[in-house]
Design a protein around this motif. Structure first.
Motif, short mmCIF file in Angstrom:
data_model
loop_
_atom_site.label_atom_id
_atom_site.label_comp_id
_atom_site.label_asym_id
_atom_site.label_seq_id
_atom_site.Cartn_x
_atom_site.Cartn_y
_atom_site.Cartn_z
N ALA A 51 30.53 58.75 64.75
CA ALA A 51 29.94 57.63 64.00
C ALA A 51 30.68 57.40 62.69
O ALA A 51 30.95 56.26 62.31
CB ALA A 51 28.46 57.89 63.73
N PHE A 52 31.04 58.48 62.02
CA PHE A 52 31.79 58.37 60.77
C PHE A 52 33.14 57.70 61.03
O PHE A 52 33.54 56.78 60.31
CB PHE A 52 31.99 59.75 60.14
N GLU A 53 33.82 58.16 62.07
CA GLU A 53 35.13 57.59 62.41
C GLU A 53 35.04 56.11 62.74
O GLU A 53 35.89 55.32 62.34
CB GLU A 53 35.75 58.33 63.59
N SER A 54 34.01 55.70 63.43
CA SER A 54 33.92 54.31 63.86
C SER A 54 33.34 53.39 62.79
O SER A 54 33.67 52.20 62.76
CB SER A 54 33.11 54.19 65.14
N ARG A 55 32.51 53.91 61.90
CA ARG A 55 31.83 53.05 60.92
C ARG A 55 32.39 53.15 59.51
O ARG A 55 32.43 52.15 58.80
CB ARG A 55 30.35 53.39 60.88
N VAL A 56 32.79 54.34 59.09
CA VAL A 56 33.18 54.52 57.69
C VAL A 56 34.68 54.46 57.48
O VAL A 56 35.15 53.80 56.54
CB VAL A 56 32.61 55.85 57.14
N ILE A 57 35.45 55.11 58.33
CA ILE A 57 36.91 55.12 58.16
C ILE A 57 37.48 53.70 58.08
O ILE A 57 38.32 53.43 57.22
CB ILE A 57 37.59 55.95 59.27
N PRO A 58 37.05 52.75 58.92
CA PRO A 58 37.58 51.39 58.80
C PRO A 58 37.31 50.76 57.42
O PRO A 58 38.10 49.95 56.93
CB PRO A 58 36.86 50.61 59.90
#
Length: 69
Positions: A10-17
């Protein structure tokens, strides 16, 4: 363990971008050279910072792997 994997995904898909786009930016408190790691650690332990404490590592300070020796 599955829960942790889901959090990371979830972090990779929502926050990193958001960081990639520049919408979110990390707060940098200060930076230290590797030779001042003790000072950096003392600052971290003081629990008075808001931002990140960066450690700058020069090529001469970088640990070498067995393959490079």
């Amino acid at each position: 363990m599955q829960y942790k994997a889901e959090l990371v995904a979830a972090f990779e898909s929502r926050v990193i971008p958001e960081f990639t786009s520049g919408l979110l930016k990390p707060i940098i408190e200060t930076s230290f050279s590797l030779s001042d790691i003790g000072k950096a650690h003392a600052l971290m332990e003081s629990n008075t910072t808001i931002g990140k404490i960066l450690i700058n590592v020069s090529d001469s300070e970088r640990p070498r792997s067995n393959h490079e020796l």
